[in-house]
Design an enzyme around this catalytic site. Structure first.
Site, PDB file in Angstrom:
ATOM      1  N   ILE A  84       4.454   1.396   9.438  1.00  9.17           N
ATOM      2  CA  ILE A  84       3.353   0.670  10.092  1.00  9.17           C
ATOM      3  C   ILE A  84       3.082  -0.648   9.355  1.00  9.17           C
ATOM      4  O   ILE A  84       1.985  -1.198   9.424  1.00  9.17           O
ATOM      5  CB  ILE A  84       2.095   1.545  10.171  1.00  9.17           C
ATOM      6  CG1 ILE A  84       1.579   1.936   8.778  1.00  9.17           C
ATOM      7  CG2 ILE A  84       2.384   2.806  10.958  1.00  9.17           C
ATOM      8  CD1 ILE A  84       0.210   2.655   8.821  1.00  9.17           C
ATOM      9  N   ALA A 131       4.579   6.969   1.472  1.00 13.41           N
ATOM     10  CA  ALA A 131       5.699   6.528   0.632  1.00 13.41           C
ATOM     11  C   ALA A 131       6.213   7.666  -0.249  1.00 13.41           C
ATOM     12  O   ALA A 131       7.404   7.979  -0.252  1.00 13.41           O
ATOM     13  CB  ALA A 131       5.263   5.351  -0.235  1.00 13.41           C
ATOM     14  N   ARG A 134       5.256   5.688 -10.090  1.00 13.43           N
ATOM     15  CA  ARG A 134       6.399   4.777  -9.956  1.00 13.43           C
ATOM     16  C   ARG A 134       6.234   3.928  -8.700  1.00 13.43           C
ATOM     17  O   ARG A 134       5.885   4.441  -7.634  1.00 13.43           O
ATOM     18  CB  ARG A 134       7.676   5.602  -9.872  1.00 13.43           C
ATOM     19  CG  ARG A 134       8.896   4.788  -9.513  1.00 13.43           C
ATOM     20  CD  ARG A 134      10.140   5.631  -9.575  1.00 13.43           C
ATOM     21  NE  ARG A 134      10.507   5.901 -10.955  1.00 13.43           N
ATOM     22  CZ  ARG A 134      11.226   6.969 -11.338  1.00 13.43           C
ATOM     23  NH1 ARG A 134      11.607   7.860 -10.462  1.00 13.43           N
ATOM     24  NH2 ARG A 134      11.526   7.121 -12.615  1.00 13.43           N
ATOM     25  N   LEU A 186       8.043   2.129  -5.881  1.00  9.56           N
ATOM     26  CA  LEU A 186       9.392   2.259  -5.324  1.00  9.56           C
ATOM     27  C   LEU A 186       9.990   0.908  -4.983  1.00  9.56           C
ATOM     28  O   LEU A 186      11.201   0.708  -5.114  1.00  9.56           O
ATOM     29  CB  LEU A 186       9.347   3.156  -4.079  1.00  9.56           C
ATOM     30  CG  LEU A 186       8.787   4.563  -4.339  1.00  9.56           C
ATOM     31  CD1 LEU A 186       8.616   5.322  -3.033  1.00  9.56           C
ATOM     32  CD2 LEU A 186       9.685   5.328  -5.308  1.00  9.56           C
ATOM     33  N   GLN A 196       1.321  -4.257   0.238  1.00  9.71           N
ATOM     34  CA  GLN A 196       0.317  -3.257   0.608  1.00  9.71           C
ATOM     35  C   GLN A 196      -0.998  -3.532  -0.114  1.00  9.71           C
ATOM     36  O   GLN A 196      -2.076  -3.415   0.449  1.00  9.71           O
ATOM     37  CB  GLN A 196       0.820  -1.854   0.235  1.00  9.71           C
ATOM     38  CG  GLN A 196       1.844  -1.318   1.182  1.00  9.71           C
ATOM     39  CD  GLN A 196       1.216  -1.016   2.521  1.00  9.71           C
ATOM     40  OE1 GLN A 196       0.465  -0.067   2.675  1.00  9.71           O
ATOM     41  NE2 GLN A 196       1.475  -1.851   3.498  1.00  9.71           N
ATOM     42  N   GLY A 209      -1.305   1.894  -0.785  1.00  9.55           N
ATOM     43  CA  GLY A 209      -1.766   1.152   0.390  1.00  9.55           C
ATOM     44  C   GLY A 209      -3.260   1.202   0.602  1.00  9.55           C
ATOM     45  O   GLY A 209      -3.822   0.328   1.251  1.00  9.55           O
ATOM     46  N   GLU A 210      -3.908   2.215   0.086  1.00  9.68           N
ATOM     47  CA  GLU A 210      -5.358   2.316   0.238  1.00  9.68           C
ATOM     48  C   GLU A 210      -6.072   1.996  -1.073  1.00  9.68           C
ATOM     49  O   GLU A 210      -7.196   1.515  -1.080  1.00  9.68           O
ATOM     50  CB  GLU A 210      -5.726   3.703   0.758  1.00  9.68           C
ATOM     51  CG  GLU A 210      -5.104   3.926   2.132  1.00  9.68           C
ATOM     52  CD  GLU A 210      -5.502   5.218   2.819  1.00  9.68           C
ATOM     53  OE1 GLU A 210      -5.910   6.154   2.108  1.00  9.68           O
ATOM     54  OE2 GLU A 210      -5.394   5.277   4.047  1.00  9.68           O
TER      55      GLU A 210
END
Ligand code: FES
Ligand code: FES
Lengths: 170, 732
Positions: free
Chosen positions: B469, B513, B615, B617, B625, B691-692
């Site tokens: 997304i 993720a 970690r 990625l 993000q 992401g959050e």
């Protein structure tokens, strides 16, 4: 219904019968199936539908297709292809100037036009001296790009990508 | 693969591809407009018709009659389906509003009809001819008015979460704070509106749609339409943003399906921008009371966080108190939520549900408390760090370096130059301020599967119903497979977002993720075993690198090893590590603002986030993000608010001109630093989500910077200039 002839990405296009209510955006997306140009609001509020008409950027959702008889339209598909990216497209990839990708074609069309506008000396709201050539600054870029909303929030990277193409420091 | 013990050394630790800031593999498609989103699938079926959705004009009551005669007679119209034509349909497991069917109206712009026509223009014109008669009922729309009698709503077994005796400890504390903060309703406003192409083939339904959670949605479509799940296929390879707003099937999917059935043709439906706001879900407003008691040395002894939000009947609260259970030490604690019944559109998850508004309040309270104690706010936070779950001291964090985030951030940001006395730094007409906040968001574990195939050219194809997304799933999944099988990224093909593929974690809660790549890891382990078996090698003694399988002196090109092709499918499942350890992610958010001394206009000058999140990625897409989340946090702090018409019961500013989000001009250059770490307790990938995290806390850092700049404390978001203009210091 009306007949419409214009040039899209260098190719002459004839639409024998187009509903006069059809926007330029829907003519591109639904009739010519050039879906690279996005519909985010259909209200002129997001910039996802930005295309170049005779070299000037517009929101294609705010313009009826039949107003563009004889015009020269450039969409994201006309700038480059996955195998042969336009320098601005390549810079967006390098700088990760996108996330979901939905505002991206509009951002890139605007970005190309913004650099041309500054080059041509067109002033903006933040241009301090209307008599001088507008400077290629972070502030000028951000001001001029503000009609293109990115809800994913890639702004900082988009400005970096544009600065790289323009050959300045963001 | 069952993940039951902390990960040891594994092929991912080589970090030849994983952990590198590679460009996204879907970049060339997205930047050229050739990635196809839901509403663009001209390619999947010929003869598609257009559906336009009509929304209810009342907020609560019944629709008595719907006159469709004029619409049916309009040019090009193929079918009209109204909510009175079908009984109330089922709903998804995690939803509270019904999407269609029956006479009851639960909220404004609930779908009452779909008009299908040959062209979009015809469908839109015909939709405007529909006339509905309603019997409205009085609804409840004002959270502040309902809050006083809203009942308690626990999120576990007990209605109120208690550790020790909060009231006694708070009364005994020499320094205390008791403040109330509010956050407004917010909208996801992803730039791609919800859209679906529905195609029936006999009793089988395929939906090309824009959705974050494919497996959930397949099940939800089956439940809503009352059909077996095996007959439903959901496909969503590109999603133009979701932020929680596309976790669920919405009216576009349901009405495309019903419209297609009625018209006997494939049907395409996109929600209009106004419908996105009142027809779908939003983040509910909160009223949060926070009390903190501390010793004079800055040790917190008592902390209480109570939050009230509203929702439709059966709905759940915005869990804005969640982080307060875990973020800071303190012996006595009390956490509670109240849930008011409201008749607004459905409140549901938006990016970092709970923590996003919770941290907006808590991290102002911490700033206020630091000031009351005469402590630097960075130091106050460090002094109250905890390495264990405060309610269960035997349960440690798997990995927690909040202190490292704050220390490094302070150093990089030049925090020591901050003048703690508010309104003391001027730059011409600007008042300058610095603010800090902690960031916190939990790391959630959920099972995830994938299939990995190897062909005779050594090409690896990964298939999973995971979605991208904007998060970078395509790329980090390709990196994972490339690392595991020792091939270059150009040898990996990733296919996502199709319910015909193995079910994944999906995209939500910043869990995508870590879990989705762990699922791919599991499938790759199985494929490595299959290669070993095929070659008659010992699986524990082989290596995959440079496109070859190696064991001792033997080297076999991967394509040759595959022969006619090999395929393996597996997934990750978790044991009790999430119970034994608290798994969370941490950040330090630093912001510099300039507030116009005359007009009160706030401009962001600098933003920095330092993240402790396991970690990383792909540092390039992970950084995106975080900056995206920081941008959304800036919106939450400074401008985003759905305005409720408390008389008529709807969100008035239902478009992108009225609901303001940050634009280019609002966002300065943003810095992100990831602490170099790996968390072996989270998964074989040793990763967590970011992401959050990037959203949680940043709003408060902005609020705190405005306070430092002006001396004006605003406790009600968004901090628009009208809320504090009259309190600004007089310009010199
Ligand atoms: S679609 Fe044209 S501006 Fe949003
Ligand atoms: S990349 Fe998603 S809206 Fe800009």
């Amino acid at each position: 219904m009306m007949k419409l002839s214009f040039e899209v990405n260098g190719t002459p296009c004839d639409l024998a019968e187009i509903d006069t209510r059809t926007t330029l955006l829907d003519a591109l997306r639904e009739h010519l199936r050039l879906t690279g140009t996005k519909k985010g609001c259909d209200h002129g509020q997001c910039g996802a539908c930005t295309v170049l008409v005779n070299g000037t950027r517009i929101n294609s959702c705010l313009s009826l297709a039949v107003q563009h008889h004889g015009d020269r339209i450039t969409t994201i598909e006309g700038l480059g292809t996955p195998g042969a990216l336009h320098p601005m497209q390549a810079a967006f990839v390098r700088h990760d100037g996108y996330q979901c990708g939905y505002c991206t074609p509009g951002q890139i069309c605007s970005a190309v036009a913004v650099l041309a506008e500054i080059e041509a000396g067109v002033p903006s709201h933040v241009t301090a001296d209307l008599g001088a050539a507008p400077p290629l600054t972070n502030l000028e870029i951000r001001e001029r790009m503000s009609g293109n909303i990115c809800r994913c929030g890639a702004y900082s990277n988009i400005v970096d990508a544009m600065a790289e193409v323009a050959g300045v420091k963001a | 693969m069952k993940f039951e013990h902390p990960a040891g050394l594994n092929p991912i630790d080589r970090l030849t591809v994983v952990g590198r800031p590679v460009d996204r593999i879907d970049g060339p498609l997205k930047t050229t407009g050739t990635a196809l989103y839901a509403h663009e699938r001209h390619d999947v079926a010929p003869n598609q018709a257009y559906g336009v959705v009509v929304g209810a004009a009342i907020a609560r009551g019944r629709v008595e009659t719907i006159d469709v005669r004029a619409a049916r007679a309009a040019p090009g119209v193929l079918a009209v389906v109204t909510t009175l034509d079908v009984p109330r349909l089922g709903r998804g497991r995690m939803n509270y509003a019904y999407l269609f069917g029956g006479a009851e109206i639960q909220h404004y712009h609930q779908a009452i009809a779909v008009v299908v026509a040959e062209t979009f223009e015809q469908a839109r014109a015909a939709a405007a001819l529909i006339r509905a008669d309603y019997t409205p009922e009085q609804g409840r729309f004002d959270l502040a008015a309902e809050a006083g009698h809203a009942p308690l709503h626990g999120d576990g077994d007990e209605p109120v979460h208690r550790v020790g005796d909060f009231e006694t400890a708070f009364a005994a504390a020499p320094v205390t704070l008791d403040r109330t903060y509010t956050t407004p309703d917010q909208s996801h406003v992803m730039i791609e509106p919800h859209a679906t192409v529905a195609v029936w083939d006999g009793d089988r339904l395929t939906l090309w749609t824009s959705n974050q959670m494919i497996a959930w949605s397949k099940k939800a479509v089956a439940d809503i339409l009352g059909m077996p799940a095996e007959k439903v296929r959901v496909v969503s390879p590109y999603v133009g943003g979701g932020f929680g707003g596309k976790l669920f099937v919405r009216a576009d999917a349901v009405l495309a399906a019903l419209g297609a059935k009625a018209a006997g043709r494939p049907v395409r439906v996109a929600l209009t921008r106004p419908l996105v706001i009142n027809n779908t879900t939003h983040r509910p407003a909160t009223i949060q009371r926070i009390r903190i008691g501390a010793e004079r040395d800055g040790r917190i002894t008592a902390i209480a966080h109570e939050s009230t939000s509203g929702n439709l009947p059966d709905g759940s609260p915005e869990t804005a108190v969640a982080q307060t259970k875990l973020l800071y030490a303190g012996a006595a604690r009390m956490i509670a939520m109240r849930l008011a019944r409201l008749d607004l559109p459905e409140g549901n998850a938006m990016r970092a549900p709970g923590e996003a508004p919770g941290m907006m309040a808590l991290e102002i309270a911490i700033d206020e408390m630091a000031e009351a104690l005469g402590l630097d706010p960075v130091e106050f936070r460090i002094r109250n760090d905890t390495q264990v779950d405060p309610a269960h001291p035997g349960r440690p964090f798997s990995y927690r370096d909040l202190v490292g985030c704050l220390r490094l951030g302070a150093e990089r940001f030049g925090w020591s130059a901050r003048d703690p006395k508010p309104a003391s730094v001027r730059d011409g007409r600007w008042l300058i301020g610095l603010g800090v906040a902690a960031g916190f968001r939990n790391n959630l574990l959920t099972k995830s599967s994938a299939r990995v195939e190897l062909d005779r050219h050594g090409v690896v194809t990964v298939s999973t119903d995971m979605t991208d997304i904007g998060t970078g799933s395509y790329t980090i999944i390709a990196q994972t497979a490339a690392e595991m099988l020792g091939v270059g990224l150009e040898k990996v093909v990733v296919r996502l977002g199709d319910s015909d593929f193995p079910a994944s974690a999906g995209s939500g809660g910043q869990w995508g993720a870590n879990n989705a790549t762990a699922g791919v890891y599991a499938a790759c382990v199985r494929l490595r075993d299959a290669v070993a078996r095929k070659l008659g090698l010992n699986a524990t003694d082989i290596d995959f690198a440079d496109g070859e399988v190696m064991s001792g002196d033997r080297r076999v090109p991967l394509g040759e090893a595959a022969g006619e092709g090999l395929s393996a499918e597996d997934g990750i499942e978790y044991g009790s590590l999430a119970k034994d350890y608290q798994q969370s992610t941490f950040a330090g958010h630093f912001v510099e603002v300039a507030v116009d001394a005359h007009t009160g206009e706030t401009r962001l000058r600098r933003m920095l986030a330092v993240c402790s999140a396991g970690r990383i990625l792909n540092p390039k897409s992970a950084r995106s993000q975080v900056i995206g989340a920081m941008t959304m946090g800036a919106g939450a702090a400074l401008m985003e608010k759905l305005s409720v018409d408390t008389r008529r019961g709807f969100f008035v500013n239902h478009d992108l001109a009225g609901y303001e989000v940050p634009v280019h001009a609002d966002i300065p250059h943003q810095e992100v630093i990831f602490l170099d770490e790996a968390d072996p307790i989270s998964s074989p990938m040793k990763a967590k989500g970011v992401g959050e995290l990037g959203l949680c806390g940043v709003g408060a850092a902005i609020a705190n910077a405005i306070y430092n700049a002006t001396g004006v404390r605003v406790r009600d978001y968004p901090i628009t200039l009208d809320t504090y203009l009259d309190r600004l210091p007089r310009p010199a």
